[in-house]
Design a protein around this motif. Structure first.
Motif, mmCIF file in Angstrom:
data_model
loop_
_atom_site.group_PDB
_atom_site.id
_atom_site.type_symbol
_atom_site.label_atom_id
_atom_site.label_comp_id
_atom_site.label_asym_id
_atom_site.label_seq_id
_atom_site.Cartn_x
_atom_site.Cartn_y
_atom_site.Cartn_z
ATOM 1 N N GLY A 1 0.771 -1.230 0.000
ATOM 2 C CA GLY A 1 0.000 0.000 0.000
ATOM 3 C C GLY A 1 0.807 1.287 0.000
ATOM 4 N N ILE A 2 1.977 1.266 -0.628
ATOM 5 C CA ILE A 2 2.809 2.466 -0.719
ATOM 6 C C ILE A 2 2.646 3.064 -2.116
ATOM 7 C CG2 ILE A 2 5.165 3.395 -0.654
ATOM 8 C CD1 ILE A 2 4.213 2.467 2.067
ATOM 9 N N SER A 3 2.292 4.334 -2.164
ATOM 10 C CA SER A 3 2.129 5.036 -3.429
ATOM 11 C C SER A 3 3.492 5.276 -4.079
ATOM 12 C CB SER A 3 1.448 6.385 -3.189
ATOM 13 O OG SER A 3 1.557 7.210 -4.325
ATOM 14 N N LEU A 4 3.509 5.224 -5.395
ATOM 15 C CA LEU A 4 4.747 5.537 -6.115
ATOM 16 C C LEU A 4 5.132 7.000 -5.941
ATOM 17 C CD1 LEU A 4 4.203 3.540 -9.433
ATOM 18 C CD2 LEU A 4 5.651 2.941 -7.494
ATOM 19 N N PHE A 5 4.232 7.809 -5.404
ATOM 20 C CA PHE A 5 4.494 9.230 -5.180
ATOM 21 C C PHE A 5 4.855 9.534 -3.725
ATOM 22 C CE2 PHE A 5 1.497 8.833 -8.724
ATOM 23 C CZ PHE A 5 2.275 9.377 -9.733
ATOM 24 N N ASP A 6 5.024 8.490 -2.926
ATOM 25 C CA ASP A 6 5.394 8.677 -1.523
ATOM 26 C C ASP A 6 6.746 9.378 -1.459
ATOM 27 O OD1 ASP A 6 6.573 8.083 1.128
ATOM 28 O OD2 ASP A 6 4.809 6.804 1.389
ATOM 29 N N GLU A 7 6.822 10.451 -0.704
ATOM 30 C CA GLU A 7 8.054 11.257 -0.651
ATOM 31 C C GLU A 7 9.246 10.505 -0.064
ATOM 32 O OE1 GLU A 7 7.305 13.651 3.498
ATOM 33 O OE2 GLU A 7 6.363 14.411 1.681
ATOM 34 N N ARG A 8 9.009 9.429 0.665
ATOM 35 C CA ARG A 8 10.115 8.653 1.259
ATOM 36 C C ARG A 8 10.796 7.739 0.246
ATOM 37 N NH1 ARG A 8 6.410 5.963 5.726
ATOM 38 N NH2 ARG A 8 5.168 5.834 3.832
ATOM 39 N N LEU A 9 10.139 7.485 -0.878
ATOM 40 C CA LEU A 9 10.654 6.483 -1.818
ATOM 41 C C LEU A 9 12.026 6.800 -2.392
ATOM 42 C CD1 LEU A 9 7.646 5.059 -3.832
ATOM 43 C CD2 LEU A 9 9.091 3.927 -2.148
ATOM 44 N N LYS A 10 12.340 8.041 -2.600
ATOM 45 C CA LYS A 10 13.672 8.385 -3.140
ATOM 46 C C LYS A 10 14.763 7.859 -2.209
ATOM 47 C CE LYS A 10 16.899 10.946 -5.334
ATOM 48 N NZ LYS A 10 18.056 10.095 -5.360
ATOM 49 N N ARG A 11 14.639 8.175 -0.923
ATOM 50 C CA ARG A 11 15.638 7.718 0.048
ATOM 51 C C ARG A 11 15.603 6.200 0.216
ATOM 52 N NH1 ARG A 11 13.333 12.138 2.165
ATOM 53 N NH2 ARG A 11 12.129 10.977 3.689
ATOM 54 N N ILE A 12 14.406 5.643 0.188
ATOM 55 C CA ILE A 12 14.276 4.189 0.329
ATOM 56 C C ILE A 12 14.935 3.482 -0.847
ATOM 57 C CG2 ILE A 12 12.588 2.304 0.272
ATOM 58 C CD1 ILE A 12 10.751 4.167 1.988
ATOM 59 N N ARG A 13 14.670 3.952 -2.048
ATOM 60 C CA ARG A 13 15.274 3.334 -3.241
ATOM 61 C C ARG A 13 16.792 3.500 -3.252
ATOM 62 N NH1 ARG A 13 10.646 5.812 -6.878
ATOM 63 N NH2 ARG A 13 9.271 4.018 -7.058
ATOM 64 N N ASP A 14 17.268 4.661 -2.843
ATOM 65 C CA ASP A 14 18.719 4.876 -2.780
ATOM 66 C C ASP A 14 19.359 3.891 -1.801
ATOM 67 O OD1 ASP A 14 18.582 6.946 -4.616
ATOM 68 O OD2 ASP A 14 18.732 8.544 -3.115
ATOM 69 N N GLY A 15 18.735 3.722 -0.643
ATOM 70 C CA GLY A 15 19.248 2.773 0.352
ATOM 71 C C GLY A 15 19.205 1.349 -0.156
ATOM 72 N N ALA A 16 18.110 0.986 -0.821
ATOM 73 C CA ALA A 16 17.982 -0.367 -1.360
ATOM 74 C C ALA A 16 19.037 -0.636 -2.424
ATOM 75 C CB ALA A 16 16.579 -0.571 -1.936
ATOM 76 N N LEU A 17 19.305 0.356 -3.266
ATOM 77 C CA LEU A 17 20.328 0.191 -4.304
ATOM 78 C C LEU A 17 21.710 -0.014 -3.692
ATOM 79 C CD1 LEU A 17 21.090 0.114 -7.291
ATOM 80 C CD2 LEU A 17 21.264 2.606 -7.228
ATOM 81 N N THR A 18 22.016 0.733 -2.653
ATOM 82 C CA THR A 18 23.308 0.580 -1.981
ATOM 83 C C THR A 18 23.460 -0.831 -1.414
ATOM 84 O OG1 THR A 18 23.417 2.925 -1.435
ATOM 85 C CG2 THR A 18 24.745 1.438 -0.080
ATOM 86 N N ILE A 19 22.426 -1.313 -0.743
ATOM 87 C CA ILE A 19 22.471 -2.668 -0.176
ATOM 88 C C ILE A 19 22.555 -3.696 -1.290
ATOM 89 C CG2 ILE A 19 21.150 -4.385 1.119
ATOM 90 C CD1 ILE A 19 20.110 -1.972 2.816
ATOM 91 N N PHE A 20 21.763 -3.504 -2.344
ATOM 92 C CA PHE A 20 21.771 -4.421 -3.486
ATOM 93 C C PHE A 20 23.181 -4.537 -4.082
ATOM 94 C CE2 PHE A 20 21.603 -4.666 -8.166
ATOM 95 C CZ PHE A 20 21.052 -5.923 -8.330
ATOM 96 N N GLU A 21 23.828 -3.402 -4.289
ATOM 97 C CA GLU A 21 25.173 -3.429 -4.880
ATOM 98 C C GLU A 21 26.164 -4.153 -3.971
ATOM 99 O OE1 GLU A 21 25.706 0.766 -5.503
ATOM 100 O OE2 GLU A 21 24.874 0.683 -7.533
ATOM 101 N N ARG A 22 26.100 -3.898 -2.676
ATOM 102 C CA ARG A 22 26.995 -4.589 -1.729
ATOM 103 C C ARG A 22 26.718 -6.079 -1.703
ATOM 104 N NH1 ARG A 22 26.368 -0.382 3.274
ATOM 105 N NH2 ARG A 22 27.539 1.318 2.332
ATOM 106 N N ALA A 23 25.433 -6.434 -1.689
ATOM 107 C CA ALA A 23 25.057 -7.845 -1.623
ATOM 108 C C ALA A 23 25.462 -8.577 -2.906
ATOM 109 C CB ALA A 23 23.549 -7.966 -1.381
#
Length: 111
Positions: free
Chosen positions: A34-56
């Motif tokens: 139930g998270i909107s693609l326009f949720d203002e937190r998504l930029k930071r969340i996606r950036d964090g996920a990408l960092t973890i993804f690259e390390r993993a």
């Protein structure tokens, strides 16, 4: 008209498919929780996920794991779920892929 010389490279085509599947899986996960693609937190969340993804991904390669497209998508989804939880957004475990090896890699890079 420009030609896509990079598109002929098998590795580039592989990565394009992976990122396309990652985007689809991300949208599906966000829809389910139930998270909107326009949720203002998504930029930071996606950036964090990408960092973890690259390390993993790097750790998996160091361990000699042969990752297929679906494994990389799972790696990203577990990375995204980890960051979502850090933002106090609950992600039910039953909507995550079943892939214990990939889940362990994400756990290792986030401890």
């Amino acid at each position: 008209m420009e030609t896509d010389e990079w598109g002929k490279d098998p590795q580039v085509r592989f990565l394009r498919r992976v990122f396309s599947h990652m985007e689809e899986a991300q949208k599906g996960l966000l829809d389910k929780i139930g998270i909107s693609l326009f949720d203002e937190r998504l930029k930071r969340i996606r950036d964090g996920a990408l960092t973890i993804f690259e390390r993993a991904w790097a750790m998996a390669l160091r361990k000699g794991m042969n990752l297929e497209e679906k494994d990389l998508v799972h790696l990203y989804i577990f990375s995204l779920a980890y960051v979502l939880e850090r933002y106090k957004i609950s992600v039910p475990q039953d909507i995550l892929p079943f892939n214990e090896d990939i889940k362990k890699i994400v756990f290792e890079v986030t401890r």
